[in-house]
Design an enzyme around this catalytic site. Structure first.
Site, PDB file in Angstrom:
ATOM      1  N   TYR A 155       0.856  -1.200   0.000  1.00 21.59           N
ATOM      2  CA  TYR A 155       0.000   0.000   0.000  1.00 21.59           C
ATOM      3  C   TYR A 155       0.890   1.248   0.000  1.00 21.59           C
ATOM      4  CZ  TYR A 155      -3.372   3.556   1.391  1.00 21.59           C
ATOM      5  OH  TYR A 155      -4.139   4.698   1.433  1.00 21.59           O
ATOM      6  N   PRO A 185      -3.499  12.417   3.287  1.00 16.73           N
ATOM      7  CA  PRO A 185      -4.078  12.331   4.639  1.00 16.73           C
ATOM      8  C   PRO A 185      -3.480  11.193   5.472  1.00 16.73           C
ATOM      9  CG  PRO A 185      -5.771  12.115   2.884  1.00 16.73           C
ATOM     10  CD  PRO A 185      -4.425  11.875   2.269  1.00 16.73           C
ATOM     11  N   GLU A 191     -14.789   3.917   4.926  1.00 12.74           N
ATOM     12  CA  GLU A 191     -14.887   2.454   4.778  1.00 12.74           C
ATOM     13  C   GLU A 191     -13.516   1.829   4.521  1.00 12.74           C
ATOM     14  OE1 GLU A 191     -17.947   1.584   1.870  1.00 12.74           O
ATOM     15  OE2 GLU A 191     -19.395   2.811   2.942  1.00 12.74           O
TER      16      GLU A 191
END
Ligand code: NDP
Ligand code: 8X3
Length: 254
Positions: A155, A185, A191
């Site tokens: 990620y 951020p 979600e």
């Protein structure tokens, strides 16, 4: 269609993308909203068109599907082609594992969505911006694109790639002139963690326990600040963190 500005937001069915859609609607933008969940797009379109004097075009689209992205934008109705703003927001994390335990399907999904999906959309939208000699692209990166954290490996890699692309796009596109900005951020309760943990809502909830996380509107307001600068001002990037999260992977919990 009247001459209100047009914003295209990927991943508008939830979280940061949805909050950006709502904020831009209050600021009189016409919206092209995309995502895979059609029912949510339909509901959002109905709500926004009822509340505001704007038009909303919805495109059910998986950004990983190169042909579908090409088709959606090559067949965009003429009145929607003069796109002022592209918010490259669609993205996700899957899993949280040390590299040797990583799930290769998760890796592929993150790379295909966060990196290749962003590229497919950008490649198909930029020609309209060049044609109309205007545009502002906002890439949604992450603090995970500025730093790394334990078990975040792939990620983090995709978001570091978004950071590199943000800088490269600005270098390539400022001559048209197209503005290019990124928002990075820290932890935002959306979600995101439910998706990361494949529907495990109990585990997802623990990510945000014991501190005040960001909410999607915090990020949307920062995006709006970047969009709302006068044309000669390009905010290159903004990093926005919960006060309790001084860096990636470090959270001061009560
Ligand atoms: P959400 O899960 O709430 O929203 C993600 C959005 O992306 C949904 O609208 C989803 O729509 C869309 N999406 C995911 N995969 C695809 C796909 N293949 N094709 C099209 N749309 C897709 O999470 P966030 O709002 O938090 O995430 C938005 C962005 O912000 C992501 O890029 C994320 O990496 C980034 N970010 C999030 C942070 C956080 O802590 N929440 C922090 C930093 C960055 P649908 O499922 O309907 O397709
Ligand atoms: C996600 C940011 O800090 O929650 O992009 O991992 S963090």
């Amino acid at each position: 269609m009247n001459s209100k500005p047009i914003a295209l937001i990927t991943g508008a069915t939830s979280g940061i993308g949805k909050a950006c859609a709502e904020l831009l609607a209050t600021n009189n933008f016409q919206l092209i909203l995309t995502g895979r969940r059609t029912e949510r797009l339909v509901e959002l379109k109905q709500n926004l068109e009822k509340q505001f004097a704007i038009k909303v075009l919805i495109l059910t689209l998986d950004v990983r599907n190169r042909e579908a992205v090409e088709l959606a934008f090559s067949s965009l109705p003429k009145e929607w082609q003069s796109i002022d703003v592209l918010i490259n927001n669609a993205g996700l994390a899957m899993g949280l594992s040390s590299i040797e335990n990583g799930n290769i399907d998760h890796w592929d999904t993150m790379i295909d969505t966060n990196l290749k999906g962003l590229l497919y959309v950008t490649k198909n939208v930029v020609p309209y911006m060049i044609e109309h000699k205007k545009g502002h692209i906002v890439n949604v990166g992450s603090i995970a694109g500025k730093e790394v954290y334990a078990n975040g490996n792939v990620y983090c890699a995709t978001k570091h790639a978004v950071d590199a692309l943000n800088r490269s796009m600005r270098l390539d596109l400022s001559k048209y002139p197209i503005r290019v900005s990124a928002i990075h951020p820290g932890a935002v309760e959306t979600e995101f963690s439910v998706v990361r943990f494949e529907g495990d809502e109990v585990r997802a909830k623990t990510v945000y326990e014991g501190f005040e996380n960001l909410v999607a509107t915090d990020v949307a307001e920062a995006v709006w600040f970047m969009l709302n600068r006068p044309p000669h001002v390009n905010i290159n990037e903004m990093t926005i963190m919960p006060t309790a999260q001084p860096m990636a992977g470090v959270i001061n919990r009560k």
